[in-house]
Design a protein around this motif. Structure first.
Motif, PDB file in Angstrom:
ATOM      1  N   ASN A 140      -6.674  -1.965 -17.116  1.00  0.00           N
ATOM      2  CA  ASN A 140      -6.199  -1.461 -15.830  1.00  0.00           C
ATOM      3  C   ASN A 140      -4.853  -2.078 -15.427  1.00  0.00           C
ATOM      4  O   ASN A 140      -4.487  -2.088 -14.268  1.00  0.00           O
ATOM      5  CB  ASN A 140      -7.240  -1.694 -14.727  1.00  0.00           C
ATOM      6  N   ARG A 187      -3.472   3.503  -1.322  1.00  0.00           N
ATOM      7  CA  ARG A 187      -3.788   2.716  -2.513  1.00  0.00           C
ATOM      8  C   ARG A 187      -3.110   1.364  -2.401  1.00  0.00           C
ATOM      9  O   ARG A 187      -1.967   1.273  -1.975  1.00  0.00           O
ATOM     10  CB  ARG A 187      -3.271   3.412  -3.782  1.00  0.00           C
ATOM     11  N   THR A 188      -3.816   0.328  -2.793  1.00  0.00           N
ATOM     12  CA  THR A 188      -3.238  -1.010  -2.823  1.00  0.00           C
ATOM     13  C   THR A 188      -2.669  -1.231  -4.217  1.00  0.00           C
ATOM     14  O   THR A 188      -3.367  -1.065  -5.214  1.00  0.00           O
ATOM     15  CB  THR A 188      -4.312  -2.068  -2.507  1.00  0.00           C
ATOM     16  N   ILE A 189      -1.406  -1.609  -4.275  1.00  0.00           N
ATOM     17  CA  ILE A 189      -0.712  -1.758  -5.562  1.00  0.00           C
ATOM     18  C   ILE A 189      -0.234  -3.202  -5.718  1.00  0.00           C
ATOM     19  O   ILE A 189       0.633  -3.650  -4.965  1.00  0.00           O
ATOM     20  CB  ILE A 189       0.476  -0.792  -5.663  1.00  0.00           C
ATOM     21  N   CYS A 200      -7.169  -7.218  -9.208  1.00  0.00           N
ATOM     22  CA  CYS A 200      -7.624  -5.874  -9.620  1.00  0.00           C
ATOM     23  C   CYS A 200      -9.147  -5.772  -9.601  1.00  0.00           C
ATOM     24  O   CYS A 200      -9.692  -4.746  -9.192  1.00  0.00           O
ATOM     25  CB  CYS A 200      -7.073  -5.527 -10.998  1.00  0.00           C
ATOM     26  N   LYS A 233     -10.642  -3.497  -6.751  1.00  0.00           N
ATOM     27  CA  LYS A 233     -10.906  -2.255  -7.507  1.00  0.00           C
ATOM     28  C   LYS A 233      -9.647  -1.380  -7.593  1.00  0.00           C
ATOM     29  O   LYS A 233      -9.619  -0.240  -7.145  1.00  0.00           O
ATOM     30  CB  LYS A 233     -12.041  -1.454  -6.863  1.00  0.00           C
ATOM     31  N   THR A 234      -8.598  -1.938  -8.174  1.00  0.00           N
ATOM     32  CA  THR A 234      -7.337  -1.223  -8.289  1.00  0.00           C
ATOM     33  C   THR A 234      -6.706  -1.489  -9.650  1.00  0.00           C
ATOM     34  O   THR A 234      -7.243  -2.258 -10.440  1.00  0.00           O
ATOM     35  CB  THR A 234      -6.373  -1.637  -7.148  1.00  0.00           C
ATOM     36  N   GLN A 235      -5.606  -0.840  -9.911  1.00  0.00           N
ATOM     37  CA  GLN A 235      -4.848  -1.058 -11.137  1.00  0.00           C
ATOM     38  C   GLN A 235      -3.586  -1.830 -10.811  1.00  0.00           C
ATOM     39  O   GLN A 235      -3.025  -1.672  -9.724  1.00  0.00           O
ATOM     40  CB  GLN A 235      -4.492   0.276 -11.782  1.00  0.00           C
ATOM     41  N   THR A 264       0.844  -1.190   0.000  1.00  0.00           N
ATOM     42  CA  THR A 264       0.000   0.000   0.000  1.00  0.00           C
ATOM     43  C   THR A 264       0.881   1.242   0.000  1.00  0.00           C
ATOM     44  O   THR A 264       1.956   1.259   0.610  1.00  0.00           O
ATOM     45  CB  THR A 264      -0.934   0.040   1.227  1.00  0.00           C
TER      46      THR A 264
END
Length: 191
Positions: free
Chosen positions: A168, A124-126, A148, A152-154, A120
């Motif tokens: 994404n 944001r979680t990466i 993802c 709900k992340t890229q 994080t």
């Protein structure tokens, strides 16, 4: 033995059986190596800490050169991939050096689809998947795609030389990723 398991999932009990010693002894030895900043144990990414601590862990070496000298093994394509994954991990760790106890994870779903590195930054979680090749199919990224969608992340795929954006997911060559992390971690010159 630990150097051969770099960037792979492992269990304390598996090492204990292999070495014919107690699980607590294995835990102690690995914690000593962590305290000396020789290895880092990544836990599975989960909202529940109980799940995170019970599941398999991934072991990373802080210094790949030391790991390679301990292994005394020919560096084939599989070893190169493990080294690059460990190198990417080390650079993510350097990005988080301002944190007293940085948390870096990996992720796996029930179908055994995996994401190599999860951390994080700025809330944001990466997720990062390391594929040290330029021939990457969507099927190779099932874990990253699922992560993802779920969170709900890229995502980022670290590749050999491929640079592109697809939905994404961003594909970044390892050399460029390492340059970016160095630039991000340095303070700008205000003079």
């Amino acid at each position: 033995l630990l150097s051969d398991f770099m960037s792979q999932r492992m269990t304390y009990s598996g090492f204990a059986v292999h070495l014919s010693i107690k699980v607590d002894t294995v835990k102690n030895y690995i914690s000593y190596l962590e305290e000396c900043f020789l290895v880092y144990t990544a836990y599975i990414y989960s909202k529940k800490q109980v799940i995170s601590t019970r599941k398999e862990k991934k072991l990373f070496f802080i210094d790949c050169g030391l790991r390679n000298s301990l292994l005394l093994k020919e560096i084939n394509e599989l070893e190169k991939s493990k080294i690059v994954e460990n190198l990417v991990f080390s650079h993510v760790l350097s990005l988080k050096k301002k944190e007293l106890f940085p948390k870096i994870f990996y992720w796996q779903d029930k179908a055994k689809n995996e994401v190599d590195i999860v951390f994080t930054s700025n809330n944001r979680t990466i997720p990062i998947e390391v594929k040290y090749t330029n021939d990457i199919e969507k099927n190779d990224l099932k874990g990253l795609v699922k992560f993802c969608e779920t969170f709900k992340t890229q995502g980022i795929v670290v590749t050999k030389d491929l640079l592109k954006k697809d939905d994404n997911i961003t594909y970044i060559p390892v050399w460029f990723f390492l340059l970016m992390t160095q630039a991000v971690s340095k303070k700008p010159d205000v003079s």
